[in-house]
Write an enzyme that holds these catalytic residues in place. Sequence first.
Site, PDB file in Angstrom:
ATOM      1  N   CYS A  45       3.287   8.157   1.740  1.00 23.83           N
ATOM      2  CA  CYS A  45       3.645   7.333   2.748  1.00 23.83           C
ATOM      3  C   CYS A  45       4.067   5.915   2.005  1.00 23.83           C
ATOM      4  CB  CYS A  45       2.561   7.045   3.991  1.00 23.83           C
ATOM      5  SG  CYS A  45       2.572   5.508   4.937  1.00 23.83           S
TER       6      CYS A  45
ATOM      7  N   CYS B 261       2.775  -6.224  16.082  1.00 26.31           N
ATOM      8  CA  CYS B 261       2.094  -5.372  17.050  1.00 26.31           C
ATOM      9  C   CYS B 261       0.604  -5.581  16.947  1.00 26.31           C
ATOM     10  CB  CYS B 261       2.385  -4.047  16.448  1.00 26.31           C
ATOM     11  SG  CYS B 261       4.197  -3.681  16.501  1.00 26.31           S
TER      12      CYS B 261
ATOM     13  N   CYS C  66       4.854  -7.873   7.934  1.00 24.31           N
ATOM     14  CA  CYS C  66       5.834  -7.441   8.587  1.00 24.31           C
ATOM     15  C   CYS C  66       6.027  -8.535   9.671  1.00 24.31           C
ATOM     16  CB  CYS C  66       5.168  -5.933   9.481  1.00 24.31           C
ATOM     17  SG  CYS C  66       6.420  -5.505  10.443  1.00 24.31           S
TER      18      CYS C  66
ATOM     19  N   CYS D 233      -1.819  -3.566  14.863  1.00 25.03           N
ATOM     20  CA  CYS D 233      -1.762  -3.593  13.207  1.00 25.03           C
ATOM     21  C   CYS D 233      -1.959  -4.551  12.516  1.00 25.03           C
ATOM     22  CB  CYS D 233      -0.120  -3.283  13.217  1.00 25.03           C
ATOM     23  SG  CYS D 233       0.426  -2.889  11.650  1.00 25.03           S
TER      24      CYS D 233
ATOM     25  N   CYS E 189      -2.242   1.677   8.520  1.00 25.64           N
ATOM     26  CA  CYS E 189      -0.878   0.688   8.064  1.00 25.64           C
ATOM     27  C   CYS E 189      -1.827  -0.591   7.650  1.00 25.64           C
ATOM     28  CB  CYS E 189      -0.197   0.555   9.087  1.00 25.64           C
ATOM     29  SG  CYS E 189       1.057  -0.376   8.757  1.00 25.64           S
TER      30      CYS E 189
ATOM     31  N   GLU F 252       0.836  -1.125   0.039  1.00 18.24           N
ATOM     32  CA  GLU F 252       0.017   0.202  -0.010  1.00 18.24           C
ATOM     33  C   GLU F 252       0.672   1.325  -0.025  1.00 18.24           C
ATOM     34  OE1 GLU F 252      -3.068  -1.585   3.297  1.00 18.24           O
ATOM     35  OE2 GLU F 252      -2.388   0.279   3.672  1.00 18.24           O
TER      36      GLU F 252
HETATM   37  N1  SAH Z   1       6.795  -0.238  11.366  1.00 19.24           N
HETATM   38  C1  SAH Z   1       6.801   1.119  11.304  1.00 19.24           C
HETATM   39  C2  SAH Z   1       6.322   1.829  10.462  1.00 19.24           C
HETATM   40  C3  SAH Z   1       4.846   1.246   9.718  1.00 19.24           C
HETATM   41  S1  SAH Z   1       3.560   1.478  11.057  1.00 19.24           S
HETATM   42  C4  SAH Z   1       6.304   1.529  12.659  1.00 19.24           C
HETATM   43  O1  SAH Z   1       5.568   0.737  13.469  1.00 19.24           O
HETATM   44  O2  SAH Z   1       6.607   2.592  13.191  1.00 19.24           O
HETATM   45  C5  SAH Z   1       3.006   3.019  10.682  1.00 19.24           C
HETATM   46  C6  SAH Z   1       2.307   3.811  12.084  1.00 19.24           C
HETATM   47  O3  SAH Z   1       0.873   3.335  12.176  1.00 19.24           O
HETATM   48  C7  SAH Z   1       2.993   3.226  13.447  1.00 19.24           C
HETATM   49  O4  SAH Z   1       3.314   4.479  14.284  1.00 19.24           O
HETATM   50  C8  SAH Z   1       1.879   2.200  13.923  1.00 19.24           C
HETATM   51  O5  SAH Z   1       2.060   2.316  15.398  1.00 19.24           O
HETATM   52  C9  SAH Z   1       0.616   2.855  13.410  1.00 19.24           C
HETATM   53  N2  SAH Z   1      -0.393   1.986  13.540  1.00 19.24           N
HETATM   54  C10 SAH Z   1      -0.558   0.618  12.817  1.00 19.24           C
HETATM   55  N3  SAH Z   1      -1.522   0.102  12.938  1.00 19.24           N
HETATM   56  C11 SAH Z   1      -2.570   1.014  13.629  1.00 19.24           C
HETATM   57  C12 SAH Z   1      -4.088   1.120  14.102  1.00 19.24           C
HETATM   58  N4  SAH Z   1      -4.705   0.101  13.930  1.00 19.24           N
HETATM   59  N5  SAH Z   1      -4.266   2.291  14.664  1.00 19.24           N
HETATM   60  C13 SAH Z   1      -3.517   3.473  14.709  1.00 19.24           C
HETATM   61  N6  SAH Z   1      -2.430   3.294  14.292  1.00 19.24           N
HETATM   62  C14 SAH Z   1      -1.909   2.223  13.897  1.00 19.24           C
HETATM   63 FE1  SF4 Z   2       5.141  -3.978  11.829  1.00 22.32          FE
HETATM   64 FE2  SF4 Z   2       2.950  -2.903  11.983  1.00 22.32          FE
HETATM   65 FE3  SF4 Z   2       4.431  -3.086  13.928  1.00 22.32          FE
HETATM   66 FE4  SF4 Z   2       4.807  -1.293  12.166  1.00 22.32          FE
HETATM   67  S1  SF4 Z   2       3.077  -1.069  13.539  1.00 22.32           S
HETATM   68  S2  SF4 Z   2       6.440  -2.671  13.253  1.00 22.32           S
HETATM   69  S3  SF4 Z   2       4.211  -2.255  10.221  1.00 22.32           S
HETATM   70  S4  SF4 Z   2       3.526  -4.848  12.818  1.00 22.32           S
END
Ligand code: SAH
Ligand code: SF4
Length: 352
Positions: free
Chosen positions: A103, A114, A110, A117, A340, A90
């Site tokens: 972005c 997390c 990944c 995510c 994301c 994306e």
């Molecule tokens: N892997 C990197 C960059 C990609 S994620 C990282 O984790 O920083 C980009 C951002 O989106 C990160 O700050 C992540 O914590 C946030 N993010 C992911 N899923 C989300 C969600 N469901 N709601 C809000 N923020 C989210």
């Molecule tokens: Fe990976 Fe999503 Fe965590 Fe960023 S927020 S490190 S993309 S699992």
Amino acid sequence: MKLLHDFSLSELKAELESMNLKMPRYRAEQLYKWIYDYKPFDEMTNLPLDLRESLKSNYIETPVKIEKELISKDGTRKYLLSLPDGNIVECVLMNYKYGNTICISTQVGCRMGCAFCATGIDGLARNLTAGEMLAEVLAINNHIGGTTADRKITNIVLMGCGEPLDNYDNVVKFIRLISAKEGFNLSQRSISLSTCGLADKIKKLADEDLGITLTISLHASTDEHRKKIMKVANAYSLKELFFAIKYYFEKTRRRIVFEYIELDMNTNEDDAKRLKELCKGISYHFNLIPINATPNSPIENPALKPPTKEKQAAFWEYLKEQGISATTRRTLGSDIEGACGQLRRSTLNKNK
Ligand code: SAH
Ligand code: SF4
């Protein structure tokens, strides 16, 4: 087949020489310009036909293709992009007063897992190459009417699918490629890299002498809370993470940006106090993010319960009392699965 987008200008010169194509050296410069304007081989009109034919049979042209474009009510655009092997990533284009921010994704999936995510759910499929990341930017710049001489993209954030520092070498190469004078020539000051906090890689990045902004997905003020939502917290404690962040700040003197998803568990007065303490000695800013909970984000985890409106407002005051500079991130594109990995995931689900 190889990707021309992976080469710097000097590497491209060496590559063409290695093909034994007997041609003047300025051809590499002409080709380089076409690559950055994201043109297919047939449109590279100042290159001889036989060279174009031989490029066609040896290299992938325009490696990133726009498969789908979604335009949000607020003007944010989300793209599903396909890679040469059929994988999908994306990218999001946001329009601000000062320009267009893109972005981009750095990995297919990944492996950081997390809890909030959508990207992490199926783990990591593969890393993107530097040229594929470059092609994401070039494809969108071209799509919105830009060229290299007249760039429409003004800022880049590495915040799409993937953990940039888990694909370290390709990401650093991409930053050098996109900022090279003879290529897209984008200032490194206009690039932000977001990481979940791989402390050893942050230290390594500090030594690369890049001018980019480092963004940390912090999301908690204690190890205990961070471990509930981010697996990476088991590998690096907040103490280790902030040691690396301080090293980055001392080396680069660049302000650090923290991303902080507002949750019931992390928006108390004590959190504000702990954040202040953690950030001692650095210049920083907090982006507060409301959790984006579409059906494609796993939100069963009780630690991801959002705060009430009242609690959220109180947290804002606690931060102010601590003198912590913060803004609430506009939830751009929430109607088009803006967070994301959500759009990619909903597409993958539909195709199952
Ligand atoms: N892997 C990197 C960059 C990609 S994620 C990282 O984790 O920083 C980009 C951002 O989106 C990160 O700050 C992540 O914590 C946030 N993010 C992911 N899923 C989300 C969600 N469901 N709601 C809000 N923020 C989210
Ligand atoms: Fe990976 Fe999503 Fe965590 Fe960023 S927020 S490190 S993309 S699992």
